[in-house]
Design a protein around this motif. Structure first.
Motif, PDB file in Angstrom:
ATOM      1  N   SER A 193      13.715  -2.934 -31.112  1.00  9.28           N
ATOM      2  CA  SER A 193      13.275  -4.104 -31.888  1.00  9.28           C
ATOM      3  C   SER A 193      13.456  -3.875 -33.376  1.00  9.28           C
ATOM      4  O   SER A 193      13.901  -4.779 -34.104  1.00  9.28           O
TER       5      SER A 193
ATOM      6  N   SER B 155      17.137  -3.976 -34.426  1.00  8.08           N
ATOM      7  CA  SER B 155      17.670  -5.343 -34.448  1.00  8.08           C
ATOM      8  C   SER B 155      17.297  -6.073 -35.721  1.00  8.08           C
ATOM      9  O   SER B 155      18.006  -6.998 -36.145  1.00  8.08           O
ATOM     10  N   LEU B 156      16.186  -5.682 -36.355  1.00 11.04           N
ATOM     11  CA  LEU B 156      15.755  -6.346 -37.585  1.00 11.04           C
ATOM     12  C   LEU B 156      16.654  -6.022 -38.777  1.00 11.04           C
ATOM     13  O   LEU B 156      16.561  -6.685 -39.820  1.00 11.04           O
TER      14      LEU B 156
ATOM     15  N   THR C  74       8.514  -7.356 -31.794  1.00  8.87           N
ATOM     16  CA  THR C  74       9.428  -8.326 -32.402  1.00  8.87           C
ATOM     17  C   THR C  74       8.692  -9.265 -33.357  1.00  8.87           C
ATOM     18  O   THR C  74       9.165  -9.531 -34.479  1.00  8.87           O
TER      19      THR C  74
ATOM     20  N   THR D  21       9.444  -9.065 -37.198  1.00  2.16           N
ATOM     21  CA  THR D  21      10.114 -10.257 -37.729  1.00  2.16           C
ATOM     22  C   THR D  21       9.289 -10.909 -38.829  1.00  2.16           C
ATOM     23  O   THR D  21       9.825 -11.335 -39.868  1.00  2.16           O
TER      24      THR D  21
ATOM     25  N   MET E 189      10.517 -11.415 -42.608  1.00  2.00           N
ATOM     26  CA  MET E 189      10.548 -12.744 -43.214  1.00  2.00           C
ATOM     27  C   MET E 189       9.805 -12.743 -44.546  1.00  2.00           C
ATOM     28  O   MET E 189      10.251 -13.362 -45.534  1.00  2.00           O
TER      29      MET E 189
ATOM     30  N   SER F  60       8.169 -18.203 -45.765  1.00  2.00           N
ATOM     31  CA  SER F  60       7.220 -17.694 -44.767  1.00  2.00           C
ATOM     32  C   SER F  60       5.983 -18.574 -44.712  1.00  2.00           C
ATOM     33  O   SER F  60       5.457 -18.879 -43.635  1.00  2.00           O
TER      34      SER F  60
ATOM     35  N   LEU G 224      16.034 -15.015 -38.543  1.00  2.00           N
ATOM     36  CA  LEU G 224      14.759 -14.406 -38.167  1.00  2.00           C
ATOM     37  C   LEU G 224      13.804 -15.456 -37.604  1.00  2.00           C
ATOM     38  O   LEU G 224      13.089 -15.204 -36.631  1.00  2.00           O
ATOM     39  N   GLN G 225      13.769 -16.622 -38.241  1.00  2.00           N
ATOM     40  CA  GLN G 225      12.882 -17.694 -37.783  1.00  2.00           C
ATOM     41  C   GLN G 225      13.201 -18.088 -36.341  1.00  2.00           C
ATOM     42  O   GLN G 225      12.302 -18.270 -35.510  1.00  2.00           O
TER      43      GLN G 225
ATOM     44  N   ALA H  65      14.572 -16.215 -34.095  1.00  2.00           N
ATOM     45  CA  ALA H  65      14.224 -15.107 -33.191  1.00  2.00           C
ATOM     46  C   ALA H  65      12.726 -14.969 -32.991  1.00  2.00           C
ATOM     47  O   ALA H  65      12.285 -14.299 -32.050  1.00  2.00           O
ATOM     48  N   LEU H  66      11.941 -15.596 -33.854  1.00  2.00           N
ATOM     49  CA  LEU H  66      10.487 -15.455 -33.775  1.00  2.00           C
ATOM     50  C   LEU H  66       9.864 -16.388 -32.747  1.00  2.00           C
ATOM     51  O   LEU H  66       8.807 -16.083 -32.175  1.00  2.00           O
TER      52      LEU H  66
END
Length: 621
Positions: free
Chosen positions: A63, A66-67, A177, A181, A185, A193, A317-318, A320-321
């Motif tokens: 995780s 991946s960030l 995650t 994430t 962000m 955010s 990112l958004q 993926a969240l």
């Protein structure tokens, strides 16, 4: 009790179709009735602590790795491309590929380890439950539906497999995650955010609301599918087809099946339509959130000098969240469902074994046993019964002799005979073989000492040879043929095209009642028991077939202690002693001639049957 729905892979709070789940009241009721200790669940995983720790570490590493991608994307858009820095661009692209490869490899390794651990735990648990159920008394299987047992062994443990291999790792991955994430962000843009904190709750609420529309339709569909499977099982089995043909119920059953199929088709259409609404809502949400972020980034008041790279990275990112956050909101449902599965399995593991091996066994090898049986002041009361099934019965059966039990239906004949094989234990008194209490003999040794041939013959869906070898796996072909000859069924078997390799069919339906009975006798003889219990072994046969089977029984009984619940007068007449049972008590005992001379219950039973010829039937129930 209904089986809980299982959490699907990759989403702790969703079923196999990705639908948001509600708490099943049956799960909550199961846990209220049979609470589960987390320590007990943890004990299942204790032998695999290193592997579990490694899986968690791999999840966190995957995780976090991946960030790195959004930051690489930002640098590519904001620096490498505008500045035409080829070396930096190659390095950043290589970094993106390396991140993807590393995360994928870690994911494969994590899946391999977690699945292996899960399968080992499920194998151990499944085997423990099966073995434990094998040790349960007949009473348990009498009061428990066979489908319920199968459901727990297959569906519930299968659902637990999903819990072990997917749900726990999914929760760990989702937590990592979401936290990672959210932190990334905030680093990229605290303004966007804050906007996400405002936009996400209504988006999540809308998605869950639409997703819950499918629950009632899905429940109805599953119920209808279960009805259809039941109809197929009942109508297309051998017994079901035979019943349908003899009752002329085929058209009615076809019409009933067509109605169920039509309802299922309608529910499938509604389910698919509601699924499309769910997907449409998800698509709107996924499109609306980036659009609002683009709007915020373009307005002078909220942009804060944001670069294009930062906006693209933040949007990624958004996106993926959203999914892991939705899954975490359903953790409570997932955990409750998982605990309910463990509760149902532990219920079976906690069943008390009523008839178990002795703590201090007394060994009585078959080679040393002579087979003298004694019932010493035996009484038995079934659970929940108001009266005794047996009341102070004492009988001595010398080794090699024969005992015939007769009496009206419900007099206790089968119950008394079942004590010899320890299918039940007496509530008072004891039963012995060669002076040894049966409760002191290991069960496997007792099964070698005592053989049972009952009225209901059960044959496996296998070859005749496999059915016979089921009694003694190490038996040679010569042993099998010798047992078949003793049971007077060898000639029948060799006359078949495949001989001993002939498939008997489901429950032996391809053979007649007498043929099945003789195969069952051969199977029992293969163990060469010292004591033979014949529980109404010929009661369901016609006269001619009964004589053939009885001839086989007479032959195999020679030299063995034999306890017979008899119907044929010739069998009873030849018995060394006859015991007449009445309401669980010994009413009379003696030889055929002695009991006739007394003119009591035995003589009355013969008179009721109109026994005026040697082969007349005794009213034995």
């Amino acid at each position: 009790m209904t089986s809980p729905q299982f959490p699907g892979p990759g989403g702790g709070g969703r079923d196999g179709g990705g639908r948001v789940r509600k708490l099943d009241p049956a799960d909550r009721a199961q846990l209220d009735e049979s609470p589960v200790s987390l320590r007990r669940i943890g004990a299942l995983f204790a032998p695999y602590r290193p592997q579990i720790a490694l899986v968690v570490a791999l999840i966190v590493a995957s995780s976090l790795i991946s960030l790195a991608n959004p930051f690489l994307v930002r640098a590519t858009i904001d620096r490498a491309i505008p500045e035409q820095d080829v070396a930096l661009l190659v390095a950043l692209v290589a970094g993106m590929l390396a991140v993807t490869v590393a995360a994928s490899v870690l994911g494969v390794v994590q899946t391999w380890i977690s699945t292996t651990v899960g399968q080992r735990i499920m194998h151990s648990l499944r085997t423990r439950v099966f073995t434990h159920l094998q040790r349960q008394s007949l009473g348990f299987f009498t009061r428990t539906r066979g489908g319920e047992i199968q459901s727990r062994l297959t569906n519930d443990i299968g659902g637990m497999q999903t819990v072990v291999t997917s749900t726990a790792t999914s929760i760990a991955a989702n937590v990592t995650t979401v936290v990672g994430t959210a932190a990334a962000m905030a680093v990229l843009s605290w303004r966007l955010s804050l906007l996400s904190l405002i936009v996400l709750p209504p988006a999540i609420w809308l998605t869950r609301k639409v997703a819950q529309m499918r629950r009632e339709i899905t429940t109805a569909r599953q119920r209808t599918l279960a009805d259809m499977q039941t109809q197929i099982e009942e109508s297309l089995s051998i017994s079901g087809v035979q019943l349908g043909k003899t009752l002329g119920a085929g058209p009615m059953m076809s019409e009933r099946f067509a109605d169920t199929s039509h309802l299922l088709a309608d529910l499938e259409v509604r389910s698919q339509l509601s699924g499309r609404w769910r997907m449409a809502t998800m698509n709107i949400v996924f499109a609306a959130i980036p659009a609002l972020l683009y709007l915020a980034a373009g307005l002078p008041a909220t942009s804060g000098g944001m670069t294009i790279g930062t906006l693209v990275a933040f949007t990624g990112l958004q996106a993926a969240l959203f999914r892991p956050l939705m899954s975490l909101l359903d953790v409570g449902v997932s955990v409750t469902s998982s605990l309910a599965l463990f509760s149902r399995i532990f219920e079976y593991l906690d069943l008390v074994v009523e008839i178990d091996d002795p703590e201090h066994p007394v060994h009585l090898p078959r080679e040393q046993a002579v087979g003298a049986v004694r019932f010493e002041d035996v009484s038995l009361r079934y659970d929940g019964a108001h009266r005794l099934a047996l009341d102070s019965v004492s009988i001595d059966v010398p080794a090699g002799s024969s005992l015939a039990l007769v009496g009206e239906t419900g007099s206790g004949k089968t119950t008394l005979a079942s004590l010899v094989a320890r299918l039940h234990d007496p509530s008072a008194g004891r039963v012995t073989v060669d002076g040894v209490d049966l409760r002191s003999i290991p069960l496997i040794e007792l099964s070698e000492l005592v053989g049972v041939v009952s009225q209901e013959t059960y044959l496996l869906h296998a070859t005749i040879r496999d059915n016979l070898r089921h009694a003694r796996p190490e038996a040679t072909d010569a042993d099998i043929e010798a047992a078949a000859r003793a049971a007077q069924v060898h000639e029948l078997i060799v006359s078949l095209p495949q001989g001993y390799d002939t498939m008997v069919g489901a429950r032996g339906h391809r053979f007649s009642g007498g043929e099945k009975q003789r195969i069952a006798i051969a199977r029992t003889l293969l163990r060469d028991p010292r004591v033979l219990v014949l529980d109404e072994a010929t009661s369901a046969l016609d006269n001619e077939t009964e004589r053939a089977v009885q001839d086989a029984l007479d032959h195999v009984s020679l030299g063995r202690t034999t306890i017979t619940i008899a119907h044929r007068l010739s069998t009873i007449r030849d018995a060394d002693q006859i015991v007449v049972l009445d309401d669980g008590r010994t009413a009379e005992r003696g030889t055929h001639e002695e009991l006739l001379a007394v003119g009591g219950r035995y003589a009355t039973l013969l008179a009721k049957a109109g026994a005026t010829v040697p082969d007349a039937l005794v009213l034995a129930g």
